[in-house]
Design a protein around this motif. Structure first.
Motif, PDB file in Angstrom:
ATOM      1  N   SER A  36       0.836  -1.198   0.000  1.00 34.56           N
ATOM      2  CA  SER A  36       0.000   0.000   0.000  1.00 34.56           C
ATOM      3  C   SER A  36       0.868   1.244   0.000  1.00 34.56           C
ATOM      4  O   SER A  36       0.577   2.223  -0.685  1.00 34.56           O
ATOM      5  CB  SER A  36      -0.905   0.031   1.236  1.00 34.56           C
ATOM      6  N   SER A  40       0.885   4.108  -2.976  1.00 33.37           N
ATOM      7  CA  SER A  40       0.503   5.495  -2.739  1.00 33.37           C
ATOM      8  C   SER A  40       1.426   6.467  -3.476  1.00 33.37           C
ATOM      9  O   SER A  40       1.130   7.643  -3.585  1.00 33.37           O
ATOM     10  CB  SER A  40       0.486   5.798  -1.242  1.00 33.37           C
ATOM     11  N   SER A  44      -2.456   4.331 -10.622  1.00 37.13           N
ATOM     12  CA  SER A  44      -2.985   3.035 -11.008  1.00 37.13           C
ATOM     13  C   SER A  44      -3.523   3.086 -12.424  1.00 37.13           C
ATOM     14  O   SER A  44      -4.335   3.936 -12.770  1.00 37.13           O
ATOM     15  CB  SER A  44      -4.095   2.630 -10.036  1.00 37.13           C
ATOM     16  N   PHE A 254     -11.497   5.558   1.309  1.00 36.84           N
ATOM     17  CA  PHE A 254     -10.541   4.640   0.693  1.00 36.84           C
ATOM     18  C   PHE A 254     -11.282   3.633  -0.187  1.00 36.84           C
ATOM     19  O   PHE A 254     -10.913   3.388  -1.334  1.00 36.84           O
ATOM     20  CB  PHE A 254      -9.737   3.906   1.788  1.00 36.84           C
ATOM     21  N   TYR A 255     -12.377   3.074   0.371  1.00 42.13           N
ATOM     22  CA  TYR A 255     -13.169   2.105  -0.386  1.00 42.13           C
ATOM     23  C   TYR A 255     -13.735   2.738  -1.654  1.00 42.13           C
ATOM     24  O   TYR A 255     -13.668   2.173  -2.739  1.00 42.13           O
ATOM     25  CB  TYR A 255     -14.298   1.579   0.504  1.00 42.13           C
ATOM     26  N   GLN A 257     -12.660   5.400  -3.351  1.00 41.34           N
ATOM     27  CA  GLN A 257     -11.643   5.694  -4.365  1.00 41.34           C
ATOM     28  C   GLN A 257     -11.093   4.402  -4.984  1.00 41.34           C
ATOM     29  O   GLN A 257     -10.923   4.320  -6.195  1.00 41.34           O
ATOM     30  CB  GLN A 257     -10.494   6.504  -3.750  1.00 41.34           C
ATOM     31  N   SER A 258     -10.829   3.402  -4.132  1.00 41.59           N
ATOM     32  CA  SER A 258     -10.171   2.196  -4.634  1.00 41.59           C
ATOM     33  C   SER A 258     -11.104   1.305  -5.427  1.00 41.59           C
ATOM     34  O   SER A 258     -10.727   0.780  -6.461  1.00 41.59           O
ATOM     35  CB  SER A 258      -9.598   1.375  -3.482  1.00 41.59           C
ATOM     36  N   ASP A 263      -9.492   3.848  -8.429  1.00 41.52           N
ATOM     37  CA  ASP A 263      -8.213   4.538  -8.282  1.00 41.52           C
ATOM     38  C   ASP A 263      -7.479   3.977  -7.057  1.00 41.52           C
ATOM     39  O   ASP A 263      -7.471   4.565  -5.983  1.00 41.52           O
ATOM     40  CB  ASP A 263      -8.465   6.049  -8.123  1.00 41.52           C
ATOM     41  N   ARG A 264      -6.861   2.803  -7.215  1.00 44.05           N
ATOM     42  CA  ARG A 264      -6.218   2.113  -6.101  1.00 44.05           C
ATOM     43  C   ARG A 264      -5.101   2.946  -5.465  1.00 44.05           C
ATOM     44  O   ARG A 264      -4.877   2.893  -4.272  1.00 44.05           O
ATOM     45  CB  ARG A 264      -5.596   0.801  -6.583  1.00 44.05           C
ATOM     46  N   SER A 265      -4.392   3.703  -6.287  1.00 44.48           N
ATOM     47  CA  SER A 265      -3.240   4.440  -5.771  1.00 44.48           C
ATOM     48  C   SER A 265      -3.665   5.566  -4.842  1.00 44.48           C
ATOM     49  O   SER A 265      -3.084   5.755  -3.771  1.00 44.48           O
ATOM     50  CB  SER A 265      -2.438   5.019  -6.929  1.00 44.48           C
ATOM     51  N   GLY A 267      -6.443   5.675  -3.265  1.00 47.56           N
ATOM     52  CA  GLY A 267      -6.975   4.978  -2.102  1.00 47.56           C
ATOM     53  C   GLY A 267      -5.852   4.600  -1.140  1.00 47.56           C
ATOM     54  O   GLY A 267      -5.977   4.749   0.081  1.00 47.56           O
ATOM     55  N   ALA A 268      -4.721   4.135  -1.688  1.00 44.94           N
ATOM     56  CA  ALA A 268      -3.586   3.753  -0.853  1.00 44.94           C
ATOM     57  C   ALA A 268      -3.048   4.965  -0.091  1.00 44.94           C
ATOM     58  O   ALA A 268      -2.699   4.867   1.089  1.00 44.94           O
ATOM     59  CB  ALA A 268      -2.488   3.137  -1.716  1.00 44.94           C
TER      60      ALA A 268
END
Lengths: 296, 427
Positions: A36, A40, A44, A254-255, A257-258, A263-265, A267-268
């Motif tokens: 994670s 960040s 992604s 976070f949930y 965004q990810s 957008d996982r990054s 979110g990280a």
């Protein structure tokens, strides 16, 4: 002791015995933590493709009012749920430590929310909170109190979530505190009585210091739990709900965004912020414990 | 580990299990090739299994295993399996994810698939699943929107049912007559919803959500704003609809199915639920949408895609070819799964829903507008909800909300276009 003269073989056995836990922590906690952290600093592109972008996500984070609102929401939830929740847990634990009739039944009732599935709990509360047809508003209407928009009024929704959070955490903390209470030797109370202490004085001068290590543990874990609040918001507040902005926590953001926006990054980066906040708060608590926690 | 941690753990375990299941899908004990077909809609499972069974009759050496993965896990799992090259062989595709999967090379190029006759499908749907001139999914079905009404509430007031002459004005007028606050009955239901509410209004008013080359959104367009204003006014000004706050406690479906609303827009995918609901079956029916400046409904549809890295290419393509056939589409219709995409096969679906005037759904294809789509659609649709809910609640004006939204979406589209250019240059 078996391991006093332990040879290499015995150590190997010992390592083998702890391996499942260690592996579990490494794979499920430590590895994702570093992953994670790495994510960040990337962008992604989907399907496991990440491009290094340095501090871009953190710059965006600093300028994102949604993030800071989520920080405020998370802290508000944590403070409210811990203060109210731990206080109630202590009261319930002390009361149920007395030899009252139906003690087992009460203990079971208080513990029941802990073993119920959070999703089911949230659905039931959602129905109770319903502004038009909910049981709570119906009961209030009998006292002439008008309909409260529990889950849609931005000022009310956070309180509604805290109520559910407290309701589910009292049982668990109660069990821990009960165990702590039962460790206190009866002789302490007898001695206090000899000195003429009443119930309040006994609580303040015997129970509280003796239970403070347990209480400290309960506070620390409740704070961390509060900072990670997600499921009740997820289950009770929908994206189109007008109270979302004033309730969404960092983990919910976070949930969103990810997983919703993909957008996982970013979110990280949000969970990294949460990690820093958690570390700071826990460090402060460790420092403060010297002032009030009593170890024998 | 916190509760969230446990949820993540459960999800990853579930994903692992799927990977396992997908990984095992090779040879069966009796030497037949086993392929997997992943779907997300439980209501359509019987029809999909029937299609698989019929395919196996003519292809005795292939076994098709229909895998049901509920919608809220489907995309997490599909992406995880894509990353580890263990995708299902054949699977449902949704337009909002299609471009992402196609542009990343996850889908098999079906342009030259024998039996995939593009002229048999509505052109927009074929185009929907086309990326850079190549076709990566076969249209499976489509859906349009209709105006549902409660006959009993209309009869009580002696008002005639909606028909093809209706326009916005008439809709508001009748909705006002049917709204009865004392009994908690609303004339119309206008929640914050894209496909079954304001997108339709926008296109009926001559506006647009996205321009034709996807370089900008339509939210600066006064005709778009006017349509959104109309949607908001239904609850805020005319008060013929519950407010957005009320919809958080009770959904549009719940209002309608409990007889608390006279009219509402619902997509053809609701038929499965409605024909099972006793109240709706007895008291309600459907008519075509009222027109604005012109007649329009949003339509979209699913596709059937094949994994680019399937280990059973021949078997998967043979099954895909069958999915593209008239026969497979007729099965979907006859078993009341959906309106099939293959032209001229919808009669079975109409017959299966004889209770209602459902033929308006396929007929709407004549004036239907395809769902606005671009690679970042998931993001901008969520942003629409985030921003417009303030307008729906009456906290900001529709004009201000649309301006804010336009800035955000245009930035997303600009980034999307820039990345597409970069990708093209790389090639």
């Amino acid at each position: 002791m078996i391991f006093v003269n332990a040879g290499k073989k015995d150590w190997a056995f010992a390592y083998a015995m702890v391996a499942p836990t260690v592996l579990g922590v490494l794979i499920l906690n430590i590895y994702p933590l570093f992953k994670s952290c790495y994510l960040s600093f990337t962008e992604s592109k989907g399907f496991g493709i990440y491009k290094w972008t340095g501090l871009d996500n953190y710059v965006r984070l600093m300028e994102d009012p949604e993030v800071w609102q989520a920080v405020v929401n998370t802290l508000a939830y944590t403070v409210l749920s811990v203060v109210i929740g731990v206080f109630l847990s202590l009261v319930v634990a002390v009361l149920l430590n007395e030899k009252i009739r139906g003690r087992g039944l009460y203990r079971t009732i208080y513990f029941l929310p802990v073993v119920s599935a959070p999703a089911a709990v949230a659905m039931v509360w959602r129905w109770l909170y319903n502004a038009d047809a909910g049981l709570i508003n119906y009961l209030l209407s009998m006292f002439g109190i008008g309909a409260i928009h529990w889950l849609t009024d931005p000022r009310m929704a956070m309180i509604s979530i805290v109520i559910v959070g407290v309701w589910t955490m009292v049982g668990y903390n109660m069990v821990l505190l009960l165990a702590g209470l039962q460790e206190i030797p009866k002789t302490f109370y007898e001695a206090a009585e000899m000195d003429g202490a009443g119930p309040v004085q006994k609580f303040l001068h015997v129970t509280l210091p003796m239970i403070s290590p347990t209480l400290f543990f309960v506070v620390v874990t409740s704070v961390i739990g509060g900072l990670q609040v997600f499921d009740f918001i997820f289950m009770m507040i929908e994206p189109s709900n007008t109270a979302m902005a004033s309730t969404q926590s960092l983990v919910y953001l976070f949930y969103k965004q990810s997983f919703l926006m993909g957008d996982r990054s970013y979110g990280a980066a949000i969970v990294m912020l949460l990690l820093v906040i958690t570390l700071i708060i826990t460090a402060i608590q460790m420092k403060l414990q010297k002032r009030w926690v009593y170890y024998e | 580990m916190g509760k969230f941690g446990r949820i993540i753990l459960a999800l990853s375990l579930a994903a692992l299990m799927i990977l396992f299941a997908a990984g095992c899908g090779s040879e069966t004990g009796d030497g037949r090739t086993r392929i997997t077909y992943a779907i997300w809609d439980k209501n359509q499972q019987p029809a999909m299994e029937e299609i698989a069974r019929r395919f196996e009759e003519t292809h005795p050496d292939i076994e098709v295993e229909v895998q049901l993965i509920p919608w809220n896990q489907y995309w997490t799992k599909l992406e995880a399996s894509a990353m580890s090259d263990t995708m299902p062989d054949v699977f449902w595709m949704h337009s909002q994810s299609f471009l992402r999967y196609a542009s990343n090379g996850m889908l098999f190029d079906l342009t030259d698939l024998p039996g995939f006759d593009t002229s048999a499908y509505p052109e927009d749907l074929v185009q929907f699943y086309t990326y850079e001139g190549r076709r990566y999914a076969i249209p499976k079905d489509y859906d349009t929107i209709g105006l549902w009404y409660n006959k009993r509430l209309f009869d009580e007031k002696g008002i005639s049912y909606p028909d093809e002459t209706w326009d916005w004005q008439k809709l508001v007028m009748v909705a006002q007559e049917l709204t009865d606050p004392a009994r908690g009955i609303y004339g119309f239901l206008a929640p914050l919803d894209q496909q079954s509410l304001y997108y339709d209004f926008v296109y009926q008013n001559g506006g647009e959500i996205l321009n034709s080359n996807k370089s900008a959104c339509g939210y600066r367009d006064p005709t778009t704003q006017e349509a959104i204003k109309f949607a908001v006014d239904l609850s805020q000004k005319y008060q013929v609809s519950p407010t957005i706050q009320q919809f958080a406690d009770m959904s549009r479906e719940q209002y309608f199915q409990s007889g608390k609303a006279a009219m509402a827009f619902f997509g053809s995918w609701m038929l499965g639920d409605f024909s099972k609901n006793e109240y709706v079956a007895q008291n309600c029916d459907v008519a075509m949408l009222p027109k604005g400046k012109r007649r329009a409904t949003i339509y979209g549809g699913l596709g059937n895609a094949v994994s680019a890295k399937t280990k059973h290419k021949e078997a998967a393509l043979a099954f895909a070819a069958f999915l593209a056939s008239r026969e497979a589409n007729e099965i979907q219709a006859d078993m009341n799964a959906c309106i099939p995409a293959y032209r001229g096969t919808e009669q079975g679906w109409i017959d299966a829903n004889r209770n209602f005037n459902v033929k308006i759904y396929p007929e709407a294809l004549d004036y239907a507008v395809i769902f606005p789509n671009s690679e970042t659609r998931e993001k901008w649709m969520l942003t629409e909800t985030d921003v417009l809910k303030k307008a729906w609640a009456g906290d900001v004006s529709v004009e201000d909300a649309c301006q804010t939204l336009a800035d955000k979406i245009d930035a997303m589209l600009a980034k999307e276009q820039k990345e597409q250019k970069e990708q093209e240059e790389k090639k």
